[in-house]
Design an enzyme around this catalytic site. Structure first.
Site, PDB file in Angstrom:
ATOM      1  N   TYR A  44      18.617 -89.942  36.090  1.00 12.12           N
ATOM      2  CA  TYR A  44      17.281 -90.570  36.030  1.00 12.12           C
ATOM      3  C   TYR A  44      16.649 -90.506  34.636  1.00 12.12           C
ATOM      4  O   TYR A  44      15.681 -91.220  34.368  1.00 12.12           O
ATOM      5  CB  TYR A  44      16.294 -89.897  36.996  1.00 12.12           C
ATOM      6  CG  TYR A  44      16.555 -90.076  38.467  1.00 12.12           C
ATOM      7  CD1 TYR A  44      17.564 -90.904  38.943  1.00 12.12           C
ATOM      8  CD2 TYR A  44      15.768 -89.404  39.399  1.00 12.12           C
ATOM      9  CE1 TYR A  44      17.802 -91.038  40.300  1.00 12.12           C
ATOM     10  CE2 TYR A  44      15.993 -89.543  40.759  1.00 12.12           C
ATOM     11  CZ  TYR A  44      17.011 -90.349  41.202  1.00 12.12           C
ATOM     12  OH  TYR A  44      17.233 -90.477  42.551  1.00 12.12           O
ATOM     13  N   HIS A 100      25.142 -86.454  43.970  1.00 14.93           N
ATOM     14  CA  HIS A 100      24.274 -87.640  44.076  1.00 14.93           C
ATOM     15  C   HIS A 100      24.886 -88.721  44.972  1.00 14.93           C
ATOM     16  O   HIS A 100      24.206 -89.307  45.820  1.00 14.93           O
ATOM     17  CB  HIS A 100      24.017 -88.207  42.678  1.00 14.93           C
ATOM     18  CG  HIS A 100      22.795 -89.051  42.571  1.00 14.93           C
ATOM     19  ND1 HIS A 100      22.095 -89.199  41.409  1.00 14.93           N
ATOM     20  CD2 HIS A 100      22.144 -89.805  43.481  1.00 14.93           C
ATOM     21  CE1 HIS A 100      21.074 -90.015  41.611  1.00 14.93           C
ATOM     22  NE2 HIS A 100      21.081 -90.389  42.866  1.00 14.93           N
TER      23      HIS A 100
HETATM   24  N1  LIG Z   1      19.611 -89.927  46.251  1.00 18.00           N
HETATM   25  C1  LIG Z   1      19.516 -91.200  45.909  1.00 18.00           C
HETATM   26  O1  LIG Z   1      20.543 -91.901  45.759  1.00 18.00           O
HETATM   27  C2  LIG Z   1      18.172 -91.819  45.730  1.00 18.00           C
HETATM   28  C3  LIG Z   1      18.030 -93.219  45.746  1.00 18.00           C
HETATM   29  C4  LIG Z   1      16.752 -93.763  45.604  1.00 18.00           C
HETATM   30  C5  LIG Z   1      15.656 -92.933  45.461  1.00 18.00           C
HETATM   31  N2  LIG Z   1      15.811 -91.567  45.426  1.00 18.00           N
HETATM   32  C6  LIG Z   1      14.646 -90.663  45.242  1.00 18.00           C
HETATM   33  O2  LIG Z   1      13.635 -91.050  46.136  1.00 18.00           O
HETATM   34  C7  LIG Z   1      12.417 -91.264  45.415  1.00 18.00           C
HETATM   35  C8  LIG Z   1      11.564 -92.288  46.123  1.00 18.00           C
HETATM   36  O3  LIG Z   1      12.204 -93.550  46.189  1.00 18.00           O
HETATM   37  P1  LIG Z   1      11.668 -94.813  45.363  1.00 18.00           P
HETATM   38  O4  LIG Z   1      10.931 -94.297  44.197  1.00 18.00           O
HETATM   39  O5  LIG Z   1      12.780 -95.724  45.089  1.00 18.00           O
HETATM   40  O6  LIG Z   1      10.757 -95.574  46.444  1.00 18.00           O
HETATM   41  P2  LIG Z   1       9.463 -95.188  47.322  1.00 18.00           P
HETATM   42  O7  LIG Z   1       9.001 -93.801  47.063  1.00 18.00           O
HETATM   43  O8  LIG Z   1       9.771 -95.584  48.724  1.00 18.00           O
HETATM   44  O9  LIG Z   1       8.379 -96.246  46.785  1.00 18.00           O
HETATM   45  C9  LIG Z   1       7.914 -96.169  45.464  1.00 18.00           C
HETATM   46  C10 LIG Z   1       7.055 -97.417  45.239  1.00 18.00           C
HETATM   47  O10 LIG Z   1       5.928 -97.383  46.110  1.00 18.00           O
HETATM   48  C11 LIG Z   1       4.717 -97.431  45.344  1.00 18.00           C
HETATM   49  N3  LIG Z   1       3.750 -96.526  45.996  1.00 18.00           N
HETATM   50  C12 LIG Z   1       3.756 -95.178  45.970  1.00 18.00           C
HETATM   51  N4  LIG Z   1       2.758 -94.681  46.733  1.00 18.00           N
HETATM   52  C13 LIG Z   1       2.107 -95.747  47.245  1.00 18.00           C
HETATM   53  C14 LIG Z   1       0.984 -95.879  48.089  1.00 18.00           C
HETATM   54  N5  LIG Z   1       0.340 -94.802  48.577  1.00 18.00           N
HETATM   55  N6  LIG Z   1       0.562 -97.131  48.409  1.00 18.00           N
HETATM   56  C15 LIG Z   1       1.207 -98.227  47.934  1.00 18.00           C
HETATM   57  N7  LIG Z   1       2.277 -98.164  47.116  1.00 18.00           N
HETATM   58  C16 LIG Z   1       2.735 -96.924  46.790  1.00 18.00           C
HETATM   59  C17 LIG Z   1       5.099 -96.973  43.952  1.00 18.00           C
HETATM   60  O11 LIG Z   1       4.271 -97.558  42.972  1.00 18.00           O
HETATM   61  P3  LIG Z   1       3.326 -96.653  41.999  1.00 18.00           P
HETATM   62  O12 LIG Z   1       4.240 -95.705  41.259  1.00 18.00           O
HETATM   63  O13 LIG Z   1       2.682 -97.654  41.116  1.00 18.00           O
HETATM   64  O14 LIG Z   1       2.358 -95.920  42.889  1.00 18.00           O
HETATM   65  C18 LIG Z   1       6.533 -97.491  43.824  1.00 18.00           C
HETATM   66  O15 LIG Z   1       6.534 -98.855  43.454  1.00 18.00           O
HETATM   67  C19 LIG Z   1      12.918 -91.700  44.034  1.00 18.00           C
HETATM   68  O16 LIG Z   1      11.891 -91.631  43.052  1.00 18.00           O
HETATM   69  C20 LIG Z   1      14.050 -90.727  43.831  1.00 18.00           C
HETATM   70  O17 LIG Z   1      13.542 -89.459  43.436  1.00 18.00           O
HETATM   71  C21 LIG Z   1      17.055 -91.014  45.595  1.00 18.00           C
END
Ligand SMILES: NC(=O)c1ccc[n+]([C@@H]2O[C@H](COP(=O)([O-])OP(=O)(O)OC[C@H]3O[C@@H](n4cnc5c(N)ncnc54)[C@H](OP(=O)(O)O)[C@@H]3O)[C@@H](O)[C@H]2O)c1
Length: 269
Positions: A44, A100
């Site tokens: 990341y 991962h």
């Molecule tokens: N192990 C893996 O392979 C893997 C894969 C994908 C993700 N991950 C982990 O999971 C975490 C979360 O997944 P993600 O970041 O892809 O997606 P997510 O947490 O489902 O969604 C993030 C999105 O939602 C928005 N958001 C956040 N809070 C909100 C709210 N209260 N109301 C409206 N919109 C909101 C954010 O925008 P703003 O930032 O502008 O608020 C961002 O665009 C990642 O950051 C990573 O650490 C792991």
């Protein structure tokens, strides 16, 4: 290092995309809001910010729960890569180290590298170990190799539109906690009129309902937000209590919508 058992905080901050100065500010605001659990990964580019934010907070390291993930290119050098991650973060240990992704086509197979992760735990580079994006079959392969009770979590995509119940049940039966990534369906939960209706009923937002549902299902959640107000909103999902009717309606929203599905990824079951 204090290896006392620490419960995994049910809400962590996802850090994908939180790079550079803006990313560091987002982590600082998250700590101010009360986040103590951060989810990073070698791939990341956010490990350095996580380490900085923690060290500069003045809060005892032991209050934090830090997860990092071993990238595919490092499967043959897990412990050394973990040492590099610790150096980048300026920390002595992480709380959780995950594989991962399984290797493409399971080549090398899980049995070739999972023991190295367990050895890194034995050497106290990480308090807990786990996997990410592992299917039921791959979880079983890992358990076969290192024994039951060693994997603390399997982190995979899980949200109201992709409920992944078979895999979650399989993990629960093996005493492996589910960590739900992309729990906000990338911010798309307000597309659902049912989610909006349940949110109105609770005086909450669809995102809080989505997180509360996952926690009610026994998952740890790691929503990402760079926005201080939304960070607070997401953390407050801890206070939302869903009833049986809400749970039944949300069960009906599962449509298998998978956002992360690389062609080199495992065959999902
Ligand atoms: N192990 C893996 O392979 C893997 C894969 C994908 C993700 N991950 C982990 O999971 C975490 C979360 O997944 P993600 O970041 O892809 O997606 P997510 O947490 O489902 O969604 C993030 C999105 O939602 C928005 N958001 C956040 N809070 C909100 C709210 N209260 N109301 C409206 N919109 C909101 C954010 O925008 P703003 O930032 O502008 O608020 C961002 O665009 C990642 O950051 C990573 O650490 C792991």
């Amino acid at each position: 290092m204090d290896m006392q058992v620490q419960v995994i905080p049910p809400i962590g901050l996802g850090t994908f995309d939180l790079q550079g100065r803006a990313g560091l500010e987002a982590m600082n605001s998250a700590i101010g809001a009360g986040y103590r659990h951060f989810d990073t990964a070698q791939s990341y580019g956010t490990e350095e910010n996580v380490g900085k934010a923690i060290r500069r907070s003045g809060i005892d390291r032991r209050e934090f729960f830090i997860t990092t993930k071993i990238t595919a290119a490092n499967l043959g050098r897990i412990e050394r890569s973990l040492d590099e991650s610790l150096q980048v973060m300026g920390l002595d240990y992480v709380d959780m180290a995950l594989i991962h992704w399984p290797a493409p086509d399971n080549d090398p197979p899980v049995c070739n590298y999972i023991g190295d992760l367990a050895r890194a735990q034995d050497r106290r580079k990480t308090r807990m170990i786990g996997v990410s994006n592992f299917t039921r079959r791959l979880v079983d392969e890992a358990i076969y190799e290192i024994g039951g009770g060693r994997l603390a979590t399997n982190q995979f995509e899980r949200h109201v539109f992709l409920q992944n119940r078979k895999l979650a049940r399989h993990c629960r039966d093996a005493d492996i906690l589910v960590t739900a990534y992309m729990p906000l369906a990338r911010g798309g939960l307000d597309e659902s009129s049912d989610m909006k209706r349940i949110a109105r009923k609770h005086g909450a937002t669809p995102e809080q309902i989505g997180l509360a549902w996952l926690m009610e299902m026994g998952s740890v959640v790691i929503p990402k937000s760079a926005n201080p107000d939304r960070q607070v909103v997401n953390l407050a999902a801890r206070d939302v209590r869903l009833d049986e009717r809400d749970m039944a309606v949300i069960a009906g929203l599962d449509c298998g919508r998978r956002y992360i599905d690389p062609e080199w990824g495992p065959t999902w079951d």
